[in-house]
Scaffold this active site. Structure first.
Site, PDB file in Angstrom:
ATOM      1  N   LYS A 270       9.287   7.695  -6.820  1.00  0.00           N
ATOM      2  CA  LYS A 270       8.777   7.455  -8.171  1.00  0.00           C
ATOM      3  C   LYS A 270       9.547   8.300  -9.185  1.00  0.00           C
ATOM      4  CE  LYS A 270       3.888   6.931  -6.759  1.00  0.00           C
ATOM      5  NZ  LYS A 270       3.563   5.604  -7.258  1.00  0.00           N
ATOM      6  N   ARG A 344      -1.960   0.501   1.127  1.00  0.00           N
ATOM      7  CA  ARG A 344      -2.480  -0.635   1.882  1.00  0.00           C
ATOM      8  C   ARG A 344      -2.164  -0.505   3.375  1.00  0.00           C
ATOM      9  NH1 ARG A 344       0.763  -4.533  -1.942  1.00  0.00           N
ATOM     10  NH2 ARG A 344       0.253  -2.741  -3.256  1.00  0.00           N
TER      11      ARG A 344
END
Length: 496
Positions: A270, A344
């Site tokens: 990121k 997830r």
């Protein structure tokens, strides 16, 4: 309900009273919009702009003690949310040793009592663990003035309702503050092992069963998603399994909370600006841990199993690579298209584990997608799942708790976007800009049997507040704790 004493560091002493004690430093008086106030001359009210609108707080010094006026809007619009918000603003506007709070007309006294306690506790919260010379909380006593209600000595009547509301509110607010403390802790402090220590200590205090899985146990059990994400960190992943087990459970629910204690994005690193709040990527696990901490003292009638997959998503010598294929607990394989779509993966393993005991329902909560925040903003969480009845129950529980949740669909045709050429699924659909919160929900759905009602709460937009706003203060909000407890304390909406 059992007795519970909240931490003295976060809560004053609470009392119900017929009238405001003379020793109170200040009296808090709710004021309806458009109605005169005995303590305030009309000309002065107009001069300072106080008209009883929601969000207004006006301390009026007087002889002996201060009168604190708090606007609660029109009489017809008064509810627990409005009163809770007003009390939160009072907590930040007034710094005194003791308060007497007059409950307003128009609400049951017990509803007002709960709103007052939650508002003052949540609105007055500050995370000061890493502050040098942080001041101690000044407020040490609150008298909630409910008047003649206390003439009722029957615990099944209004007085008993008020006493029960006072106790429940302290338990719930303390649980929210626990979640906030966890979310606000820096990622270098709250590592997976440190989270495990907090969970273990809480379980011992709350009378919960607690089991900790290390990396070897995860490998033996086939948790390829959690191990794959954890590969990028020198600190190994952990899995916490907590169980609240009443003697004669009325049903069973499994909770799953995403616990990425710091998310740098792995190999899909990121930018710094997007990394600033990533210590909060374990807010789902914090909400679940805090919620189950309250279950025993509230005499929750359900068996509740909580699964907390804990890991960092950082970058070391051997991170999971884009293009790698992981085999998860369910046996399904996943092609990694984005190492920053890690939540997830760890949830998929935990959902598969949760489903193996065939609970009556499964609820997961996670800071999962920015798309949920884009769709619903920074005050409303998303709920999705395979059971409309359970989704509605979550919405109603959130409304009772004073939190806001809105349903999003899981369109079956979108499932094709998760197809992989080399595995059963992809974890991310590269190049797709729209509907990515729904794709994440569809991915999770693959790991829950259709026969088990399941709801997924995406709290990405509501887990952290950028500024003080009502009962939220800057930093972790503890969103979801009260919703989960409300859900678990009500009859199951999906009996099987």
């Amino acid at each position: 309900m059992s007795e519970a004493t909240p931490s003295p560091a976060t809560s004053p002493q609470w009392h119900l009273a017929r009238r405001a004690p003379a020793t109170a430093s200040a009296t808090v008086r709710p004021v309806f919009a458009g109605e005169p106030v005995d303590a305030l001359a009309p000309d002065f009210a107009a001069a300072v702009g106080f008209d009883g609108s929601i969000g207004q707080v006006l301390p009026v010094p007087g002889l002996g003690r201060t009168e604190v006026l708090v606007g609660v809007g029109p009489r017809a619009g008064l509810d627990a949310t409005v009163l809770r918000r007003g009390m939160a603003l009072v907590a930040r506007a007034v710094s005194v040793p003791s308060l007497a709070v007059l409950v307003p007309d128009g609400l049951p006294a017990a509803v007002s009592v709960r709103a007052v306690v939650e508002g003052l506790m949540l609105g007055g919260y500050r995370f000061t663990r890493h502050k040098t010379d942080a001041p101690e909380p000044l407020l040490h006593r609150v008298d909630i003035v409910v008047g003649d209600v206390l003439n009722d000595t029957d615990d099944t009547g209004a007085a008993g309702d008020c006493r029960a509301a006072l106790a429940v509110a302290q338990v719930l607010a303390s649980a929210v503050l626990l979640a906030r403390d966890l979310v606000n802790e820096p990622g270098g402090e709250l590592t997976p092992d440190a989270f495990v220590e907090r969970a273990w200590a809480m379980a011992a205090d709350a009378g919960l069963e607690c089991e900790i899985w290390d990396a070897q146990r995860m490998a033996d059990e086939g948790l390829g998603g959690l191990l794959g994400v954890g590969r990028g960190s020198p600190r190994p992943p952990r899995l916490v399994h907590l169980t609240h087990r009443p003697d004669e459970p009325a049903g069973s629910v499994a909770l799953v909370g995403k616990g990425v204690t710091f998310d740098a994005g792995g190999l899909s690193l990121k930018p710094t600006a997007q990394m600033l709040d990533m210590k909060a990527d374990m807010a789902g696990a914090a909400a679940v841990l805090a919620a189950v901490s309250a279950l025993a003292v509230l005499d929750c009638p359900l068996r509740v199993d909580a699964w907390l997959p804990l890991t960092e998503n950082t970058l070391s010598a051997d991170p999971v690579r884009v293009g790698d294929v992981l085999r998860l607990r369910s046996g399904k394989t996943v092609e990694i298209r984005n190492a920053d779509a890690e939540g997830r993966l760890i949830l998929a393993d935990a959902l598969a584990l949760a489903a193996e005991s065939s609970p009556d329902a499964i609820v997961d909560i996670a800071t999962l997608t920015d798309a949920a925040a884009v769709a619903l903003g920074r005050e409303v969480a998303a709920v999705m799942g395979n059971s409309p009845e359970l989704a509605v129950a979550v919405q109603r529980a959130a409304a009772r708790a004073g939190e806001r949740v809105w349903p999003l669909p899981l369109p079956a045709p979108y499932r094709a976007q998760l197809t992989s050429a080399v595995a059963d699924l992809v974890n991310y659909t590269t190049g797709v800009r729209h509907g990515t919160a729904l794709l994440a929900g569809l991915f999770l759905k693959e790991f829950v049997p259709d026969a088990i009602p399941w709801a997924h709460l995406d709290i990405q937009g509501v887990a952290v507040a950028d500024a003080d706003d009502g009962e939220w203060v800057r930093g972790g909000t503890g969103f979801g704790v009260r919703t989960l407890v409300e859900l678990l304390m009500a009859p199951l909406p999906v009996p099987r």
